[in-house]
Design a protein around this motif. Structure first.
Motif, short mmCIF file in Angstrom:
data_model
loop_
_atom_site.label_atom_id
_atom_site.label_comp_id
_atom_site.label_asym_id
_atom_site.label_seq_id
_atom_site.Cartn_x
_atom_site.Cartn_y
_atom_site.Cartn_z
N ASN A 205 0.82 -1.21 0.00
CA ASN A 205 0.00 0.00 0.00
C ASN A 205 0.86 1.26 0.00
OD1 ASN A 205 -2.55 -1.37 -0.03
ND2 ASN A 205 -2.24 -1.87 2.12
N ALA A 206 0.50 2.25 0.78
CA ALA A 206 1.23 3.52 0.79
C ALA A 206 2.68 3.30 1.23
CB ALA A 206 0.54 4.51 1.72
N PHE A 207 3.59 4.08 0.63
CA PHE A 207 5.00 3.91 0.97
C PHE A 207 5.80 5.14 0.57
CE2 PHE A 207 4.37 2.15 -3.29
CZ PHE A 207 5.40 2.72 -4.02
N TRP A 208 6.99 5.23 1.16
CA TRP A 208 8.04 6.16 0.72
C TRP A 208 9.14 5.31 0.12
CZ3 TRP A 208 13.18 6.01 1.94
CH2 TRP A 208 13.96 7.10 1.54
N TYR A 216 6.85 9.76 -2.32
CA TYR A 216 5.76 9.23 -1.51
C TYR A 216 4.63 8.78 -2.43
CZ TYR A 216 7.86 11.52 2.60
OH TYR A 216 8.70 11.91 3.60
N VAL A 217 4.04 7.64 -2.11
CA VAL A 217 2.86 7.16 -2.84
C VAL A 217 1.77 6.86 -1.81
CG1 VAL A 217 1.91 5.38 -4.35
CG2 VAL A 217 4.25 6.21 -4.71
N PHE A 218 0.66 7.59 -1.89
CA PHE A 218 -0.47 7.39 -1.00
C PHE A 218 -1.63 6.82 -1.81
CE2 PHE A 218 1.94 10.77 1.05
CZ PHE A 218 1.92 10.41 2.38
N VAL A 219 -2.30 5.80 -1.26
CA VAL A 219 -3.36 5.11 -1.99
C VAL A 219 -4.69 5.33 -1.29
CG1 VAL A 219 -4.16 2.89 -2.88
CG2 VAL A 219 -1.70 3.36 -2.74
N ASP A 220 -5.64 5.95 -2.00
CA ASP A 220 -7.01 6.10 -1.52
C ASP A 220 -7.94 5.35 -2.45
OD1 ASP A 220 -6.76 7.96 0.82
OD2 ASP A 220 -5.78 9.20 -0.69
N VAL A 227 3.72 12.26 -4.23
CA VAL A 227 4.41 13.48 -3.78
C VAL A 227 5.88 13.27 -4.08
CG1 VAL A 227 4.94 15.01 -1.85
CG2 VAL A 227 2.72 13.86 -1.95
N ALA A 228 6.41 14.07 -5.01
CA ALA A 228 7.77 13.83 -5.48
C ALA A 228 8.35 15.09 -6.10
CB ALA A 228 7.78 12.68 -6.50
N ASP A 229 9.63 15.00 -6.43
CA ASP A 229 10.29 16.06 -7.18
C ASP A 229 9.71 16.07 -8.60
OD1 ASP A 229 12.08 17.58 -8.76
OD2 ASP A 229 13.77 17.04 -7.48
N PRO A 230 9.24 17.22 -9.09
CA PRO A 230 8.65 17.28 -10.44
C PRO A 230 9.60 16.85 -11.55
CG PRO A 230 8.16 19.27 -9.20
CD PRO A 230 9.16 18.51 -8.40
N SER A 231 10.90 16.83 -11.28
CA SER A 231 11.84 16.40 -12.30
C SER A 231 11.95 14.87 -12.39
CB SER A 231 13.23 16.98 -12.02
OG SER A 231 13.77 16.45 -10.82
N ALA A 232 11.27 14.16 -11.50
CA ALA A 232 11.32 12.70 -11.53
C ALA A 232 10.71 12.18 -12.83
CB ALA A 232 10.56 12.13 -10.33
N LEU A 365 3.89 7.08 7.89
CA LEU A 365 4.28 7.69 6.62
C LEU A 365 3.94 9.17 6.60
CD1 LEU A 365 5.47 7.02 3.81
CD2 LEU A 365 3.12 6.70 3.02
N THR A 366 2.79 9.53 7.14
CA THR A 366 2.37 10.93 7.18
C THR A 366 3.28 11.75 8.08
OG1 THR A 366 0.07 10.33 6.73
CG2 THR A 366 0.47 12.49 7.71
N ASN A 367 3.63 11.19 9.23
CA ASN A 367 4.57 11.90 10.10
C ASN A 367 5.92 12.07 9.44
OD1 ASN A 367 3.19 12.62 12.54
ND2 ASN A 367 3.17 10.48 13.15
N ARG A 368 6.31 11.11 8.62
CA ARG A 368 7.55 11.25 7.87
C ARG A 368 7.46 12.43 6.91
NH1 ARG A 368 11.29 6.89 5.92
NH2 ARG A 368 12.79 7.98 4.60
N LEU A 369 6.35 12.54 6.19
CA LEU A 369 6.18 13.63 5.24
C LEU A 369 6.13 14.98 5.97
CD1 LEU A 369 5.72 14.72 2.41
CD2 LEU A 369 3.31 14.06 2.60
#
Length: 428
Positions: A205-208, A216-220, A227-232, A365-369
């Motif tokens: 599921n969700a992970f960094w 970061y990938v969050f799954v709803d 959530v990432a660097d736009p240059s990715a 994961l949220t606290n990490r972000l």
């Protein structure tokens, strides 16, 4: 890093392996991975079997994670289930290993009496080259092997046992019966000892992940949020009808996403006043100001009285920075009204006064972000975001490193569970 290691702040709580038979089994797994066996007589391992000493010996800290995907593991003992994971490219590797251990505890208990378990946590991709590769990972499968092939022999014995039960004349097959005897000497009574793990597929599921500078990938239910660097590679290109993309530097959008999806606990007296969260953030703010503006300060006795004295002497600097006065004003507002009006607060300051909702599955994961947006709070970064913590620690002066270690020892290390419960509301 020696100071961190000496104080159990890096590679802490590892399981020390000294028994010759366990070292021999570990070496069999290394050789199976195409690696050189260790010559060490003692080394520590984490939940995945990663050893910092062996990584140093091999000159390769990625020896169990060569492409930072399809993580390898080596299991010598069921006791590894309670160990930390100290080196990983995915934040949920530890959780996946824990689920594997607990779902297959009988098989792992039985197998590790006789053998070493090793293999890979297989994802749907062999190499991550863009964000789309990360988005295709929605489950993993544990490919499980054993050095002495106890797993294969148990499966063969089970097949022969079934044949003996189903075929009326099978008991007349002396060659088959003899083979069963040979296999039983290795596997024991497979009716009592479950030697084959029966649950090997788990949700991812969700992970960094460390890929692309940190993603970061969050799954709803209806959308996946990246959530990432736009240059990715692949940012805003992969499946735009299913995936929402947020630049990691877009403070306002990141905060809005976390709030709208119910992942954060908004500032309320109900938790702020009993947790000491604002006081903690204020202390971290002052310590960061000292680090950045008073590098010559003697931090040997930097307790709360010392900090109050420093605050009084540097009132202009603190006022100009604005964060400490903001936190004090927030504390007064909470005491008077029980809540805070976020609309009037700058997006950057909002992250100072919120935490992950403790009962949400993505709380860690949220606290990490959140910690990404509060660089002054090195304690929170250590708890939730060790990769960033270690990187920043390396760039600090020796005096500041000693201060960081002293603060972590007097706060978090004293009682980790109690500290997490009080400050972040977390019970696990």
């Amino acid at each position: 890093m020696n100071l961190l290691r000496d104080n159990a702040l890096i590679y802490g709580r590892l399981l020390t392996i000294t028994e010759p038979h366990l070292i021999e089994r570990y070496n069999k797994a290394l050789v199976a991975f195409g690696l050189q066996p260790t010559r060490l007589a003692s080394f520590g391992i984490d939940r995945t079997g990663f050893s910092p000493e062996i990584a140093e010996e091999l000159g390769d800290y990625q020896y169990l994670d060569p492409n930072e995907v399809n993580r390898r593991f080596i299991i010598l003992t069921p006791d590894q289930v309670d160990l930390p994971v100290v080196h990983t490219a995915f934040s949920n590797t530890g959780k996946l290993l824990y689920e594997f251990f607990t779902s297959n505890s009988r098989a792992i208990d039985a197998l590790t009496i006789k053998d070493v378990i090793y293999g890979e946590i297989e994802d749907s991709v062999a190499k991550v080259e863009d964000i789309e590769d990360l988005l295709t990972i929605n489950q993993v499968e544990f490919r499980v092997l054993s050095a002495e092939d106890v797993l294969g022999k148990a499966a063969e014995l089970a097949t022969l046992t079934d044949r003996l039960k189903r075929e009326p004349d099978a008991w007349r097959d002396d060659e088959m019966l003899q083979r069963m005897v040979v296999l039983a000497k290795v596997c024991g009574d497979i009716r009592e000892n479950a030697l084959v793990p029966d649950q090997v597929i788990f949700r991812h599921n969700a992970f960094w992940t460390s890929h692309f500078g940190g993603t970061y990938v969050f799954v709803d239910r209806d959308v996946t949020t990246v959530v990432a660097d736009p240059s990715a590679p692949g940012f805003r290109r992969s499946r735009p009808w299913q995936v929402s993309y947020i630049a990691a530097s877009d403070t306002e959008r990141v905060f809005r996403f976390l709030a709208e999806t119910g992942r954060i606990e908004l500032p309320r007296a109900s938790w702020l006043e009993r947790s000491g969260y604002l006081e903690h953030r204020a202390e971290m703010t002052i310590r960061a100001l000292i680090r950045d503006n008073d590098p010559g300060a003697d931090l040997t006795g930097a307790d709360k009285v010392w900090l109050q004295t420093w605050i009084a002497r540097h009132a202009d600097l603190i006022t100009e920075d604005g964060v400490f006065p903001f936190l004090n004003a927030t504390k007064r507002e909470v005491a008077q009204t029980g809540r805070v009006e976020l609309d009037e607060i700058s997006p950057q300051h909002r992250f100072l006064i919120v935490r992950a909702r403790p009962d949400h599955p993505d709380a860690w994961l949220t606290n990490r972000l959140i910690s990404d947006f509060v660089p002054s709070d090195f304690v929170s970064r250590y708890v939730f975001n060790k990769q960033t913590f270690y990187k920043e620690y390396e760039g600090c002066s020796e005096a500041w490193r000693r201060q960081v270690v002293a603060v972590l020892k007097s706060t978090y290390l004293k009682d980790k569970a109690a500290f997490r419960a009080r400050l972040y509301g977390l019970t696990d």
